[in-house]
Design a protein around this motif. Structure first.
Motif, PDB file in Angstrom:
ATOM      1  N   ALA A   1      25.180 -72.056  21.219  1.00 40.31           N
ATOM      2  CA  ALA A   1      25.957 -73.055  20.503  1.00 40.31           C
ATOM      3  C   ALA A   1      27.232 -73.307  21.279  1.00 40.31           C
ATOM      4  CB  ALA A   1      26.265 -72.568  19.083  1.00 40.31           C
ATOM      5  N   GLY A   2      27.840 -74.479  21.018  1.00 40.95           N
ATOM      6  CA  GLY A   2      29.137 -74.777  21.601  1.00 40.95           C
ATOM      7  C   GLY A   2      29.038 -75.379  22.983  1.00 40.95           C
ATOM      8  N   SER A   3      30.196 -75.743  23.515  1.00 45.48           N
ATOM      9  CA  SER A   3      30.240 -76.329  24.850  1.00 45.48           C
ATOM     10  C   SER A   3      29.991 -75.250  25.893  1.00 45.48           C
ATOM     11  CB  SER A   3      31.597 -76.998  25.080  1.00 45.48           C
ATOM     12  OG  SER A   3      32.642 -76.055  24.924  1.00 45.48           O
ATOM     13  N   PRO A   4      29.522 -75.631  27.077  1.00 42.27           N
ATOM     14  CA  PRO A   4      29.107 -74.639  28.064  1.00 42.27           C
ATOM     15  C   PRO A   4      30.243 -73.716  28.523  1.00 42.27           C
ATOM     16  CG  PRO A   4      28.192 -76.779  28.614  1.00 42.27           C
ATOM     17  CD  PRO A   4      29.175 -76.993  27.500  1.00 42.27           C
ATOM     18  N   LEU A   5      29.916 -72.447  28.694  1.00 37.16           N
ATOM     19  CA  LEU A   5      30.803 -71.527  29.397  1.00 37.16           C
ATOM     20  C   LEU A   5      30.760 -71.816  30.893  1.00 37.16           C
ATOM     21  CD1 LEU A   5      30.023 -68.027  27.831  1.00 37.16           C
ATOM     22  CD2 LEU A   5      32.236 -69.167  27.841  1.00 37.16           C
TER      23      LEU A   5
ATOM     24  N   ALA B   1      23.334 -75.306  32.541  1.00 38.23           N
ATOM     25  CA  ALA B   1      24.489 -74.969  31.713  1.00 38.23           C
ATOM     26  C   ALA B   1      24.190 -73.685  30.954  1.00 38.23           C
ATOM     27  CB  ALA B   1      24.812 -76.098  30.734  1.00 38.23           C
ATOM     28  N   ILE B   2      25.198 -72.824  30.853  1.00 37.14           N
ATOM     29  CA  ILE B   2      25.097 -71.581  30.079  1.00 37.14           C
ATOM     30  C   ILE B   2      26.084 -71.699  28.930  1.00 37.14           C
ATOM     31  CG2 ILE B   2      25.341 -69.079  30.098  1.00 37.14           C
ATOM     32  CD1 ILE B   2      24.806 -69.145  33.104  1.00 37.14           C
ATOM     33  N   THR B   3      25.591 -71.614  27.707  1.00 33.87           N
ATOM     34  CA  THR B   3      26.421 -71.804  26.525  1.00 33.87           C
ATOM     35  C   THR B   3      26.641 -70.479  25.794  1.00 33.87           C
ATOM     36  OG1 THR B   3      24.433 -72.380  25.267  1.00 33.87           O
ATOM     37  CG2 THR B   3      25.732 -74.198  26.176  1.00 33.87           C
ATOM     38  N   PRO B   4      27.690 -70.383  24.971  1.00 34.70           N
ATOM     39  CA  PRO B   4      27.926 -69.155  24.214  1.00 34.70           C
ATOM     40  C   PRO B   4      26.712 -68.772  23.368  1.00 34.70           C
ATOM     41  CG  PRO B   4      29.834 -70.594  24.080  1.00 34.70           C
ATOM     42  CD  PRO B   4      28.744 -71.390  24.738  1.00 34.70           C
ATOM     43  N   GLY B   5      26.380 -67.503  23.372  1.00 32.48           N
ATOM     44  CA  GLY B   5      25.265 -67.008  22.579  1.00 32.48           C
ATOM     45  C   GLY B   5      23.914 -67.105  23.252  1.00 32.48           C
ATOM     46  N   MET B   6      23.840 -67.772  24.386  1.00 33.13           N
ATOM     47  CA  MET B   6      22.564 -67.927  25.090  1.00 33.13           C
ATOM     48  C   MET B   6      22.150 -66.609  25.743  1.00 33.13           C
ATOM     49  SD  MET B   6      21.717 -70.472  28.330  1.00 33.13           S
ATOM     50  CE  MET B   6      21.663 -71.987  27.385  1.00 33.13           C
ATOM     51  N   PHE B   7      20.841 -66.343  25.747  1.00 32.63           N
ATOM     52  CA  PHE B   7      20.257 -65.270  26.554  1.00 32.63           C
ATOM     53  C   PHE B   7      19.344 -65.964  27.553  1.00 32.63           C
ATOM     54  CE2 PHE B   7      19.049 -60.558  26.303  1.00 32.63           C
ATOM     55  CZ  PHE B   7      18.564 -60.536  27.598  1.00 32.63           C
TER      56      PHE B   7
END
Length: 244
Positions: A5-9, A31-37
């Protein structure tokens, strides 16, 4: 698994890396976003480690890597670790705090914090155990604690199960998922050669062979068709039970 969720880290655009006449990465976007595995998969020499080096700021590249991660934790492979090194688990974690092998003063100042990080990954019972006395799974937990001691936004792991037996591997992924469940904004990016592991543990997968072959939800990316394109075959022991 936490839901992204959220904008990409991290946002990667047109990432290209050349070593002379060899193109290691060719216009990679992700893109890698918060909470992603995220699982990063591909054949040997496909650019997986080069991608990680770019994200860590350790390689020159063309294109853009935009990051709003304040802290990044990194867990290297342990299979080539010299087990004769005369150190203890807690010292490894403290070295991640002070940026050097800790002397007596650093040990006293940072021991409580290091032990708390070891407890987070179920490794506090062997805080004072010599490294040579640890199993592969135990040693990997120590390095995981070292990477987590700063409370990173992004955790990067390079083949975390390499050199770890099956029981230790299962414990490691259970530990990772438990930590991410307690810290749902944490993003995890993992290089792996095991697509069964990726499909089971990672919500998102990147299939890489110098350029992006597929990127998205693991169930959609790790199909028999895309795996054959990347690896040339899908062995019976890796059968995903899916059709292309």
């Amino acid at each position: 698994m936490a839901e992204a969720a959220g904008s990409p880290l991290i946002r990667v655009s047109g990432l290209t890396v050349r070593y002379g006449a060899v193109t290691a990465l060719d216009h990679v976007d992700l893109a890698i976003t918060p909470g992603m595995f995220l699982a990063v998969l591909g054949p040997n020499g496909s650019g997986k480690t080069t991608l990680f080096r770019c994200l860590l700021g350790l390689a020159e590249y063309e294109g853009r890597v935009e990051s709003r991660a304040r802290r990044i934790g990194y867990v290297p492979q342990i299979k080539n670790f010299d087990r004769s090194f005369p150190g203890r688990s807690v010292e490894v974690v403290i070295s991640g705090i002070v940026g050097a092998w800790p002397g007596p003063l650093a040990l006293r100042r940072h021991r409580e914090r290091a032990c708390a990080a070891l407890a987070e990954v179920g490794a506090d019972a062997f805080a004072d155990r010599p490294l040579h006395a640890l199993s592969g799974g135990q040693l990997q937990r120590v390095y995981l604690a070292r990477a987590l001691v700063h409370g990173p936004d992004l955790l990067m792991l390079d083949e975390p199960a390499a050199g770890v037996d099956r029981a230790g591997e299962a414990d490691l992924y259970e530990c990772l998922e438990g930590y991410q469940a307690r810290n749902p904004e944490l993003a995890v990016a993992m290089i792996t050669h095991d697509w069964e592991v990726a499909r089971h543990h990672a919500d998102t997968s990147l299939l890489l062979d110098h350029s992006v072959l597929a990127f998205g939800p693991s169930a959609e990316v790790l199909t028999e068709d895309t795996l054959r394109r990347a690896f040339g075959h899908v062995g019976h022991h890796h059968d995903l039970g899916v059709t292309s």
